[in-house]
Design a protein around this motif. Structure first.
Motif, PDB file in Angstrom:
ATOM      1  N   UNK A 200       0.850  -1.192   0.000  1.00 23.46           N
ATOM      2  CA  UNK A 200       0.000   0.000   0.000  1.00 23.46           C
ATOM      3  C   UNK A 200       0.885   1.242   0.000  1.00 23.46           C
ATOM      4  N   UNK A 201       0.698   2.084  -0.995  1.00 16.79           N
ATOM      5  CA  UNK A 201       1.547   3.274  -1.129  1.00 16.79           C
ATOM      6  C   UNK A 201       0.999   4.482  -0.395  1.00 16.79           C
ATOM      7  N   UNK A 202      -0.321   4.533  -0.159  1.00 14.15           N
ATOM      8  CA  UNK A 202      -0.883   5.678   0.556  1.00 14.15           C
ATOM      9  C   UNK A 202      -2.231   5.319   1.169  1.00 14.15           C
ATOM     10  N   UNK A 203      -2.569   5.998   2.267  1.00 13.12           N
ATOM     11  CA  UNK A 203      -3.861   5.854   2.922  1.00 13.12           C
ATOM     12  C   UNK A 203      -4.396   7.253   3.196  1.00 13.12           C
ATOM     13  N   UNK A 204      -5.704   7.405   3.326  1.00  9.75           N
ATOM     14  CA  UNK A 204      -6.277   8.740   3.511  1.00  9.75           C
ATOM     15  C   UNK A 204      -5.805   9.435   4.789  1.00  9.75           C
ATOM     16  N   UNK A 205      -5.612   8.664   5.867  1.00  8.89           N
ATOM     17  CA  UNK A 205      -5.244   9.255   7.152  1.00  8.89           C
ATOM     18  C   UNK A 205      -4.127   8.436   7.791  1.00  8.89           C
ATOM     19  N   UNK A 206      -2.866   8.684   7.389  1.00 13.11           N
ATOM     20  CA  UNK A 206      -1.739   7.901   7.923  1.00 13.11           C
ATOM     21  C   UNK A 206      -1.615   7.999   9.437  1.00 13.11           C
ATOM     22  N   UNK A 207      -1.894   9.168   9.999  1.00 16.77           N
ATOM     23  CA  UNK A 207      -1.760   9.349  11.449  1.00 16.77           C
ATOM     24  C   UNK A 207      -2.715   8.438  12.204  1.00 16.77           C
ATOM     25  N   UNK A 208      -3.932   8.301  11.680  1.00 21.32           N
ATOM     26  CA  UNK A 208      -4.912   7.436  12.327  1.00 21.32           C
ATOM     27  C   UNK A 208      -4.490   5.974  12.269  1.00 21.32           C
ATOM     28  N   UNK A 209      -3.976   5.545  11.107  1.00 21.05           N
ATOM     29  CA  UNK A 209      -3.514   4.167  10.970  1.00 21.05           C
ATOM     30  C   UNK A 209      -2.326   3.913  11.883  1.00 21.05           C
ATOM     31  N   UNK A 210      -1.408   4.864  11.953  1.00 22.32           N
ATOM     32  CA  UNK A 210      -0.240   4.732  12.833  1.00 22.32           C
ATOM     33  C   UNK A 210      -0.698   4.587  14.286  1.00 22.32           C
ATOM     34  N   UNK A 256     -15.759   4.027   5.132  1.00 23.30           N
ATOM     35  CA  UNK A 256     -14.876   2.872   5.122  1.00 23.30           C
ATOM     36  C   UNK A 256     -13.771   3.091   6.147  1.00 23.30           C
ATOM     37  N   UNK A 257     -13.681   2.169   7.099  1.00 29.79           N
ATOM     38  CA  UNK A 257     -12.615   2.190   8.090  1.00 29.79           C
ATOM     39  C   UNK A 257     -11.519   1.217   7.677  1.00 29.79           C
ATOM     40  N   UNK A 258     -10.268   1.573   7.994  1.00 25.01           N
ATOM     41  CA  UNK A 258      -9.130   0.707   7.712  1.00 25.01           C
ATOM     42  C   UNK A 258      -8.723  -0.003   8.995  1.00 25.01           C
ATOM     43  N   UNK A 259      -8.811  -1.327   8.975  1.00 28.61           N
ATOM     44  CA  UNK A 259      -8.538  -2.123  10.171  1.00 28.61           C
ATOM     45  C   UNK A 259      -7.268  -2.940   9.948  1.00 28.61           C
ATOM     46  N   UNK A 383      -7.762   2.744  -0.333  1.00 25.10           N
ATOM     47  CA  UNK A 383      -6.331   2.503  -0.343  1.00 25.10           C
ATOM     48  C   UNK A 383      -5.757   2.687  -1.735  1.00 25.10           C
ATOM     49  N   UNK A 384      -4.523   3.162  -1.788  1.00 21.12           N
ATOM     50  CA  UNK A 384      -3.789   3.179  -3.048  1.00 21.12           C
ATOM     51  C   UNK A 384      -2.777   2.057  -2.960  1.00 21.12           C
ATOM     52  N   UNK A 385      -2.963   1.053  -3.821  1.00 23.09           N
ATOM     53  CA  UNK A 385      -2.149  -0.141  -3.774  1.00 23.09           C
ATOM     54  C   UNK A 385      -1.127  -0.113  -4.895  1.00 23.09           C
ATOM     55  N   UNK A 386       0.117  -0.430  -4.535  1.00 22.92           N
ATOM     56  CA  UNK A 386       1.177  -0.458  -5.551  1.00 22.92           C
ATOM     57  C   UNK A 386       0.916  -1.575  -6.539  1.00 22.92           C
ATOM     58  N   UNK A 387       1.319  -1.357  -7.789  1.00 30.50           N
ATOM     59  CA  UNK A 387       1.239  -2.391  -8.806  1.00 30.50           C
ATOM     60  C   UNK A 387      -0.143  -2.602  -9.326  1.00 30.50           C
TER      61      UNK A 387
END
Length: 387
Positions: A200-210, A256-259, A383-387
């Motif tokens: 995954x190259x990018x997510x909408x809210x990196x701080x939240x995922x971290x 959509x939540x990222x889990x 999500x932005x997925x590589x490839x």
């Protein structure tokens, strides 16, 4: 190595007895003497029947004769171990067909399989010693009398440990695959429709995922555990649809939540481990270990390190596996890589097809229809997925 199950349905009951005999003999012999195979298998046909089965098993690569050996005997191959595990799952009606390999690394293969109703599952096949065991085997002190079957012993320990921890974590509501079964060096688990974090190259809210990932580490610590290899290779990101109320319109809207889903547990250790701080710091530099230590068993939290130990995984087993896992990690560079890394297959007994894909092969009975494959997720909502 390629898991080719096409020969499974052609093996007779006598062949399975002989293959099991080689496995049993491997506990004390690197090369199992043919007379010992005859005694353990106890076939009605005697030596002639055993030799016929040996020939059939060797032809499909489940056992192998060692050149220049001091006596006539055979060794069990990884393929032979794979077949024995699959035979057990098939008898339990837990696996009916075997499909594509979806993950490959230095220490395991990940396969998509299906049960009798066509529900897809994941089979993880531990292969400790496939590559870096060349260096591990030079330091056999921790294996003592088990050096003859070290690769089988260690791979079995890794599967036992992973299953025990996965079961304990799932019972406490941790986001992990559902453990469905364990046999020899393999673990059967649910298939999760998610994306590996490493892709995954990018997510909408990196701080939240971290924040979610740090919270997961601290939650493990609270239950007395350190993952030991917490990185982008051992985390999946699952998209979960939820409903949230729009503050302006006061209407329910789809969101959509990222889990994060945690995988890969053979290297997991207790917070009371003598090197716990080192393992914790390798997973994350912040928060500090001393702060996480204060959370252990706080507010009556279950000690999952004790739960896993109570499953029958002894201290000696844990020590044997820990040394092997440490050697494996050091051989590939500390903190780098995981089960999804590339590796050199030149020493494998067979190679995959060029495209790496294969049709599912039924192992659950002659004349049965193949289980239908369902496609994995192709699109990601946020999500932005590589490839």
């Amino acid at each position: 190595m390629k898991l080719d199950t096409r020969a499974m349905r052609h093996l007779a009951s006598e062949d399975w007895r002989v293959l099991t005999a080689v496995e049993m003999g491997s506990k004390n012999h690197e090369i199992v003497p043919t007379p010992l195979i005859e005694r353990i298998s106890r076939l009605r046909g005697g030596a002639n029947g055993v030799h016929r089965s040996i020939s059939a098993l060797a032809k499909v690569g489940l056992i192998a004769r060692v050149k220049e050996a001091k006596y006539d005997g055979y060794r069990l191959t990884y393929g032979g171990m794979d077949y024995l595990a699959l035979h057990t799952y098939s008898a339990r009606k837990e696996i009916y067909s075997v499909g594509t390999r979806i993950g490959v690394g230095k220490e395991s293969d990940i396969m998509v399989v299906a049960d009798n109703s066509g529900v897809q599952r994941v089979l993880k096949i531990h292969r400790l010693g496939r590559i870096s065991f060349r260096t591990v085997k030079s330091n056999r002190d921790y294996l003592k009398n088990r050096s003859s079957g070290s690769w089988m012993y260690l791979s079995r320990l890794a599967a036992m440990r992973e299953y025990a921890f996965m079961k304990a974590l799932q019972n406490e509501g941790f986001p992990v695959p559902e453990p469905l079964g364990q046999s020899r060096h393999t673990v059967l688990m649910s298939l999760i429709d998610a994306f590996p974090l490493r892709g995954i190259s990018s997510v909408p809210d990196p701080a939240s995922l971290y924040a979610d990932l740090i919270a997961l580490i601290l939650r493990l610590a609270k239950h007395g555990l350190i993952h030991g290899d917490f990185n982008e290779f051992n985390l999946l990101i699952k998209e979960v649809k939820t409903s949230k109320k729009n503050s302006e319109t006061n209407e329910e809207e789809e969101a959509i939540d990222l889990v994060p889903i945690l995988i890969d547990f053979p290297q997991m250790v207790s917070m009371d481990h003598r090197n716990a701080e080192m393992y914790f710091d390798r997973d994350v530099a912040c928060p500090f270990f001393k702060d996480a230590k204060k959370l252990v068993a706080k507010d009556g939290a279950t000690r999952l390190d004790a739960t896993a130990a109570a499953s029958g995984f002894s201290k000696k087993m844990a020590k044997d596996l820990e040394v092997a896992m440490r050697e494996q990690i050091e051989s590939r560079g500390e903190g780098a890589g995981s089960d999804e890394e590339e590796y050199d297959e030149s020493d494998d007994e067979s190679e995959d097809d060029e495209d790496g894909a294969s049709e599912p092969v039924v192992i659950g009975g002659i004349g049965a229809e193949e289980a239908q494959e369902e496609p994995l997720a192709e699109d990601a909502g946020k999500l932005k997925v590589d490839g």
